[in-house]
Design an enzyme around this catalytic site. Structure first.
Site, short mmCIF file in Angstrom:
data_model
loop_
_atom_site.label_atom_id
_atom_site.label_comp_id
_atom_site.label_asym_id
_atom_site.label_seq_id
_atom_site.Cartn_x
_atom_site.Cartn_y
_atom_site.Cartn_z
CG ASP A 298 1.49 5.99 3.67
OD1 ASP A 298 2.57 6.02 3.04
OD2 ASP A 298 0.66 6.91 3.58
C1 BGC Z 1 2.57 8.89 1.41
C2 BGC Z 1 2.15 7.87 0.39
C3 BGC Z 1 3.31 7.60 -0.54
C4 BGC Z 1 4.47 7.09 0.29
C5 BGC Z 1 5.68 6.68 -0.53
C6 BGC Z 1 3.86 8.52 2.11
O1 BGC Z 1 4.35 9.57 2.86
O2 BGC Z 1 1.52 9.05 2.35
O3 BGC Z 1 1.03 8.30 -0.30
O4 BGC Z 1 2.94 6.72 -1.53
O5 BGC Z 1 4.85 8.11 1.19
O6 BGC Z 1 6.35 7.75 -1.03
#
Ligand code: BGC
Length: 767
Positions: A298
């Site tokens: 993530d």
């Molecule tokens: C989130 C993810 C997301 C990623 C990219 C993160 O803050 O937890 O679910 O896909 O950002 O935007």
């Protein structure tokens, strides 16, 4: 060697390889597509330097207007240089056919091997044309509509250059304080698994190389939905039984159906941040489940291993995450800085890198990016596909199906189409931005059909609109609770006066779209701001109220449930919100949604869910003079306000003749169940017929109810249909604390009905 020549050299190697393949095809047994790709990946890997391999594991966020000049500020300049050097395998959040072509061109033309980027984006419930938020869609229980909605999202995103979505979020959660429940399918692993499969199929289709499909990503692996106290990014500490039976099944279902990628999460699990968990990523996902795709971290979650106190510095974090099986680094910028040296020092084996890179390259091959890196960059298709009438129709369809009727006394609903004076009240009724939810990066602000607009399309009534009060103050997107509460009651009177004059009041209250989602945990789940007060004031002058809720999570609306005759759960329904709500209010669509998550009576009951365990003291023993020592609260009953699976219709359904084909079954036999469902009301309608089981005795205690099947049945007035269910080994077994799947002999109860509260029951024995 000059870069261009090197690129031609690489293309030649691939082409030679492909030719050999063709020759082989005529002589020996023809290789499968998978085998062909495996060979291509292997030969490409042999051409790559360790720097280039690590580059494939590096993902950067979009950074400058790629179609314009390159900026000279540090970060963007560095990223640009890395693209040219082949040190980037993926970009996220670059969007639009033109912009994607521009970044793709840099790697394809300037880097030594010209390996195309995979372009990721949070296509959560649509790209530009938005479907309902995922929790709302889950309330439809309509797998075809959900799959179709993901297809629409994929068609639009792929036309805008994107070939990989960070969806579906398959995190099970029992805590509506957690703002991200809006992004999942609710609290149940069975429903969650079915929806995970529908979404993956919708995004990926049958052929990933089709230009309308994109790679999906099941996230967040694992247990992010169990953040303690619903507080975002918090510690998670679930036991093995919950992990294997509740948390993991939707991920397993996504893997089994062929999801191409997984994302890990921001949380820790049992003391190990999941980004660095080889137990989850290697032992379970890649070894036991045989997952062949790749895992992306993530956002900056690899770097955060240091902040957690799990890694001592960035080098340590890169080592831990790569060895654990996080294949791609999203925006931590540390694989690219640390991994090469870690390999040179012999700390991380090159085989770990090769494995990660092979997985990433495989998905790129499957997407067809090596055949044509620009295949998703067709500007004319982009114009044609995005926002097409077909897509608008599909998102309206799923929006209607996502609405849940929670209460309808005195048959206040549906509204009459003529001759009524309606007062429409609430800031959310006139919102064309909030219904888009908080995940709508590519969608233009304020492009939803508001409920006011939707209702204005019905011209037979007099409609008066008054705001009454705001939901939030300031910039809703960056709202925090402290700034939410307004004291401004200056428009209360206008609303109250309109209510006095009206035959029916439609009050649209709830949360702004930006009050749920990532980083938007809340401890008070009542109606934000002065909305509760407004509701009570209006109620004093007119009791004929239809409360339409807009929200991204279950709310605590006990007062409303007690006093308000009609309540409609309308979530945030995306682009077509207003039309969907109006069609339900006016009875052009008979509501059929069922709650995918329990509504608590108050926040103190959370976590509250239907598949709880019995405990040793489940009920008050009336013969026991001691009335204290049983599992309960002394200030509120145990039941929720609305249970999982609950939802009404404008018609009524009756269940009868619950029948099993036997009483006793051998372990390999299937249990066949039938039940008659009749429409006993005055309108045609659709019912979600649900089947639950209870395994009475287990070597690990079993929940009091577990959903094991559901069917959507449409019934004309007076019609009866027989619905069939089958239970098999898979539905009757469960995971023990070691994660082993068991099927144990013994007695089972079954329950069939229109919610998890159903009392229609029967039983059988597995012998
Ligand atoms: C989130 C993810 C997301 C990623 C990219 C993160 O803050 O937890 O679910 O896909 O950002 O935007």
């Amino acid at each position: 060697m000059n870069k261009k020549i090197k690129y031609i050299f690489y293309i030649t190697v691939i082409a030679t390889f492909m030719t050999c393949d063709k020759i082989k095809k005529n002589t020996v047994e023809s290789p499968t597509k998978t085998e062909e790709i495996e060979k291509k990946v292997d030969s490409l890997l042999k051409l790559m330097t360790i720097e280039e391999k690590v580059g494939q594991m590096n993902q950067y966020n979009g950074f400058w207007d790629v179609t314009g000049p390159v900026p000279d500020d540090g970060d963007a300049e560095m990223k640009y240089e890395h693209l040219k050097q082949g040190l980037v395998g993926s970009m996220l959040s670059v969007r639009g056919a033109k912009a994607v072509r521009a970044v793709q061109k840099i790697v394809v033309e300037d880097s030594r091997l010209g390996i195309p980027l995979i372009i990721g984006f949070d296509v959560i419930h649509g790209y530009k044309t938005l479907s309902p938020i995922p929790l709302a869609e889950a309330a439809s229980w309509d797998l075809e509509a959900i799959e179709r909605s993901a297809q629409v999202a994929a068609a639009e995103a792929s036309a805008a250059g994107i070939n990989w979505t960070f969806a579906p979020m398959v995190d099970i959660s029992r805590d509506p304080r957690w703002g991200r429940v809006m992004e999942g399918a609710g609290e149940d692993p069975f429903l969650g698994s079915k929806i995970a499969v529908a979404r993956v199929k919708g995004f990926q289709g049958n052929d990933l190389s089709d230009v309308n499909t994109i790679a999906a990503c099941a996230k967040h692996f694992a247990a992010y939905g169990f953040s303690e106290a619903g507080k975002e990014y918090n510690t998670v500490d679930v036991g093995n039984s919950t992990l294997h039976n509740m948390v993991l099944p939707p991920f397993k279902a996504a893997v089994d159906i062929g999801v191409k990628t997984l994302m890990n999460g921001f949380n820790e699990l049992d003391g190990v941040p999941v980004t660095g968990s080889s137990y989850l990523l290697r032992d379970i996902l890649k070894d036991k489940w045989g997952f062949k795709g790749f895992v992306v971290s993530d956002w900056a979650s690899i770097r955060e291993l240091v902040v957690w106190g799990y890694a001592k510095d960035n080098r340590d974090a890169a080592k831990i995450a790569s060895i654990a099986g996080s294949d791609m680094d999203m925006e931590s910028h540390i694989y690219v800085t640390e991994l090469v040296q870690l390999v040179r020092d012999g700390v991380v084996k090159e085989a770990v890198i090769d494995d990660a890179v092979s997985r990433i390259l495989t998905v790129k091959f499957e997407l067809g990016l090596f055949d044509d890196p620009y295949k998703y960059c067709d500007e004319s298709r982009e114009k044609e596909v995005i926002g097409s009438p077909k897509h608008m129709e599909a998102v309206l369809d799923v929006a209607k199906k996502s609405i849940v009727l929670l209460k309808n006394e005195e048959q206040l609903l549906p509204l009459k189409k003529e001759g009524q004076k309606i007062a429409l009240i609430g800031a959310l009724a006139n919102e064309n931005n909030s219904p888009l939810g908080s995940w709508r990066i590519a969608s233009k602000d304020s492009t939803a059909v508001s409920i006011l607009t939707g209702m204005q399309a019905y011209k037979g009534n007099t409609l008066v609109y008054k705001k009454g009060t705001d939901v939030t103050v300031g910039n809703a997107e960056f709202v925090n609770e402290i700034s939410v509460n307004t004291n401004d009651k200056s428009e209360f009177d206008q609303a109250i006066n309109a209510a006095k004059e009206a035959d029916v009041v439609v009050l649209v209250l709830g949360e702004h779209g930006f009050q749920s989602g990532e980083g938007r945990s809340r401890t008070d789940l009542g109606l934000p701001g002065l909305q509760q007060e407004l509701l009570e004031e209006v109620y004093k002058v007119n009791k004929k109220i239809v409360l339409v809720l807009n929200n991204g999570r279950p709310l605590t609306i006990s007062w409303a449930d007690k006093h308000i005759p009609a309540i409609v759960e309308a979530w945030q329904l995306g682009t077509q919100t207003g039309h969907a709500v109006a069609q339900v209010l006016y009875g052009d669509y008979n509501p059929s949604g069922k709650l995918p998550m329990t509504f608590p009576r108050n926040v103190g009951q959370i976590p509250i869910y239907y598949n709880y365990k019995n405990t040793g003291r489940p009920v008050l023993d009336k013969n026991n003079p001691n009335l204290v020592f049983w599992s309960h609260y002394s200030d509120i009953e145990n039941t929720p306000l609305y249970p999982f699976g609950y939802g009404l219709s404008y018609t009524t359904f009756e269940y009868a003749k619950l029948t099993l084909d036997k009483r006793v079954y051998a372990i390999n036999e299937e249990v066949n169940i039938t039940v008659d469902v009749s429409n006993t009301g005055k309108l045609a309608g659709k019912e979600v017929v649900q089947l639950y089981i209870r395994d009475l005795v287990g070597s690990v205690t079993r929940p009091v109810k577990e959903l094991k099947g559901f069917e959507l049945v449409t019934l004309e007035v007076g019609e009866t249909k027989t619905v069939e269910f089958t239970l098999n080994k898979e539905s009757l077994g469960f995971y023990n604390n070691k994660g082993e799947f068991l099927l144990e002999l013994g007695d089972f109860e079954i329950f069939v009905g229109g919610s998890s509260y159903t009392k229609l029951t029967s039983s059988f024995e597995l012998k």
